[in-house]
Scaffold this motif. Structure first.
Motif, PDB file in Angstrom:
ATOM      1  N   MET A 454      -1.446  10.819  20.375  1.00 36.70           N
ATOM      2  CA  MET A 454      -1.155  12.246  20.457  1.00 36.70           C
ATOM      3  C   MET A 454       0.250  12.454  21.015  1.00 36.70           C
ATOM      4  O   MET A 454       1.003  13.282  20.532  1.00 36.70           O
ATOM      5  N   ARG A 455       0.559  11.650  22.043  1.00 39.88           N
ATOM      6  CA  ARG A 455       1.864  11.814  22.670  1.00 39.88           C
ATOM      7  C   ARG A 455       2.977  11.480  21.661  1.00 39.88           C
ATOM      8  O   ARG A 455       3.960  12.189  21.528  1.00 39.88           O
ATOM      9  N   GLN A 456       2.756  10.367  20.956  1.00 35.39           N
ATOM     10  CA  GLN A 456       3.766   9.948  19.976  1.00 35.39           C
ATOM     11  C   GLN A 456       3.976  10.983  18.882  1.00 35.39           C
ATOM     12  O   GLN A 456       5.080  11.133  18.369  1.00 35.39           O
ATOM     13  N   THR A 457       2.899  11.674  18.508  1.00 34.50           N
ATOM     14  CA  THR A 457       3.012  12.634  17.404  1.00 34.50           C
ATOM     15  C   THR A 457       3.194  14.063  17.921  1.00 34.50           C
ATOM     16  O   THR A 457       3.017  15.029  17.201  1.00 34.50           O
ATOM     17  N   LYS A 458       3.490  14.183  19.196  1.00 38.02           N
ATOM     18  CA  LYS A 458       3.655  15.495  19.835  1.00 38.02           C
ATOM     19  C   LYS A 458       2.450  16.406  19.598  1.00 38.02           C
ATOM     20  O   LYS A 458       2.601  17.592  19.296  1.00 38.02           O
ATOM     21  N   GLY A 459       1.285  15.789  19.680  1.00 44.51           N
ATOM     22  CA  GLY A 459       0.056  16.582  19.572  1.00 44.51           C
ATOM     23  C   GLY A 459      -0.340  16.936  18.152  1.00 44.51           C
ATOM     24  O   GLY A 459      -1.284  17.680  17.940  1.00 44.51           O
ATOM     25  N   GLN A 460       0.386  16.393  17.194  1.00 44.38           N
ATOM     26  CA  GLN A 460       0.091  16.811  15.829  1.00 44.38           C
ATOM     27  C   GLN A 460      -0.931  15.949  15.104  1.00 44.38           C
ATOM     28  O   GLN A 460      -1.381  16.304  14.020  1.00 44.38           O
TER      29      GLN A 460
END
Ligand code: ADP
Ligand code: ZN
Ligand code: MG
Length: 476
Positions: A454-460
């Protein structure tokens, strides 16, 4: 000493007829002063009033909607007093023989239902408006409002708390709006409330001496004025003093009620039947056809919301307790047929924003169609529910399309399995200790892995998909 409050409300509602009650002058609000007047509403000698049939029709609708008994014959009376906003020197009202009596309104209190008696509903004409100059010691009179049709709805002294009084007032306003016979605008004075209140020791049957409170043009002021008055009267009674019967004004700036006039200055109105107007006879057939033509009212609509949409009682009551809100809900469900979802969004997100602004639904900048489109984006998995809340806030602030906001903010959920899987593999590689933990049975570390992604994808990342991918990769 423990006291109980006894409250009765007198509510005045301006009827939405296009012309006045006894002449053909227009009733529209906001016209330049004294442009909607004629010899009848100005009370010129020799002019004669003629009753507006539509005003009677509207009054009868309210009587029927509140279970009143309509009197086959009612009589207009002159209520005599002098005041500069009343050019005739008397107000045409009804006194001994009002239009309707013995009605009721059911309100919800503490999860139960309480029936509040309605003593009477009568018709009368409104008075003019005084405008006090800020610059000079001068007052002006605007007679545009003179002769606008009013109904006065008088309750029995059945209310016991400020909350009950407000519930009752809100309930009546809601019915007026459902019937489309009053615009309910309290700031402009189309709907006004006088509150009568007394205290009595708990357990005593007789009522105490009452004070009449005026000048409260919002529900909040009604509640605050009654709360203040309970404290004031209690302090007097506790000090062994007597309550004097008087009329008091709510001073919103000071947050208190102040005496306007006592019993000695009370008017003696010298009511007598108005010789210029014939008694009003209501034909049975007319009444029957009006009864038939009544629209769906709040109680029936609430029942229908439970039956047709499967909503819990609480949701149905809140939504139908405000006609605009109920209309909004139904418009939204038409586009997004998942009633409970729609109801949740309205009751949580929408009402929270409105409450913040202390505004009614008219202030809502999100159309029901736009809300439906937002919910569709969640449904399709384009955005997550928590992102949808952010989009909702953006929509509220800027009133834009949900699709445009999602695109602009890059909120689209990543549901591309390939891309997520590649990122997940990197994370697994970088955290051998957590992988070992997982294999040793500490399934809790799953949260850690998903969190990293989640962090890597900025929650996306689509959270459900992320879970599935890790489970699969780690079980290899
Ligand atoms: P008035 O003669 O002062 O106009 P009414 O008996 O006509 O008084 O009642 C006016 C309103 O005051 C009604 O809504 C009624 O329910 C309410 N009311 C009457 N007596 C009391 C009381 N003792 N305490 C509180 N409210 C009262
Ligand atoms: Zn006129
Ligand atoms: Mg009275």
């Amino acid at each position: 000493m423990n006291y109980e409050a006894v409250i009765g409300l007198e509510i005045h509602a301006e009827l939405l007829t296009s012309s006045k009650i006894f002449c053909g002058c227009a009733t529209a609000f906001g016209a330049p002063p004294n442009t909607q007047v004629c010899e009848v509403c100005l009370g010129m000698p020799g002019s004669l009033p003629v009753l507006n049939r539509r005003a009677v029709e509207f009054a009868l609708k309210m009587a029927l909607a509140t279970g009143c008994r309509v009197n086959p014959e009612s009589v207009f009376a002159r209520k005599n007093y002098f005041y500069p906003d009343l050019p005739k020197g008397y107000q045409i009202s009804q006194y001994e023989q009002p239009l309707a009596e013995h009605g009721h309104l059911d309100i919800r209190v503490n999860g139960g239902v309480k029936r509040i008696g309605i003593t009477r509903i009568h018709m009368e004409e409104d008075a003019g408006k005084l405008i006090h100059s800020e610059h000079r010691p001068v007052s002006f009179v605007d007679f545009n409002r003179t002769g606008v049709p009013l109904i006065e709805i008088v309750s029995e002294p059945d209310l016991r708390t400020p909350e009950e009084a407000v519930e009752y007032f809100k309930g009546l306003r809601n019915i007026l709006l459902y019937l489309e016979i009053c615009d309910g605008n309290m700031e402009e004075g189309s709907l006004r409330c006088d509150a009568n209140i007394s205290l009595r020791p708990v357990g005593r049957a007789e009522f105490g001496t009452k004070a009449e409170l005026k000048n409260m043009n919002s529900f909040r002021f009604v509640r605050q004025a009654l709360e203040y008055e309970i404290k004031r009267q209690r302090a007097l009674l506790d000090a062994g003093k007597e309550i004097i019967q008087e009329t008091r004004l709510w001073d919103a700036a000071q947050g208190q009620t102040v005496s306007m006039r006592g019993k000695e200055e009370a008017h003696d109105y010298r009511y007598f039947p108005d010789p210029d107007l014939v008694p009003v006879k209501i034909a049975d057939a007319w009444l029957a056809s009006l009864r038939q033509g009544l629209p769906e009212l709040p109680a029936a609509r609430s029942r229908r919301f439970r039956d047709q949409y499967g909503l819990p009682e609480y949701d149905a009551e809140v939504l139908t307790g405000d006609k605009a809100l109920a209309d909004y809900f139904e418009a939204c469900v038409k586009e997004f047929p998942q009633p409970k979802q729609v109801s949740n969004w309205i009751m949580v997100e929408l009402l929270r924003e409105l409450k913040k602004e202390e505004a009614g639904l008219a202030a809502c900048r999100i159309t029901p169609e736009a809300l439906a489109r937002l919910l569709t984006l969640v449904e399709k998995g384009t955005i997550s529910a928590s992102q949808a809340k952010k989009v909702f806030e953006e929509m509220w602030a800027g009133g834009q399309d949900p699709e445009a906001i999602v695109k602009e903010k890059g909120l689209e959920q990543i549901s591309d399995t390939g891309a997520l899987e590649a990122a997940a593999q990197e994370i697994i590689k970088a955290h051998p200790k957590e992988v070992a933990d997982f294999k040793a049975g500490k399934t809790k570390v799953m949260g850690f892995f998903v969190g990293q992604l989640m962090r890597q994808t900025k929650g996306q990342a689509n959270p459900q998909l992320a879970n599935e991918i890790f489970r699969r990769l780690l079980q290899k």
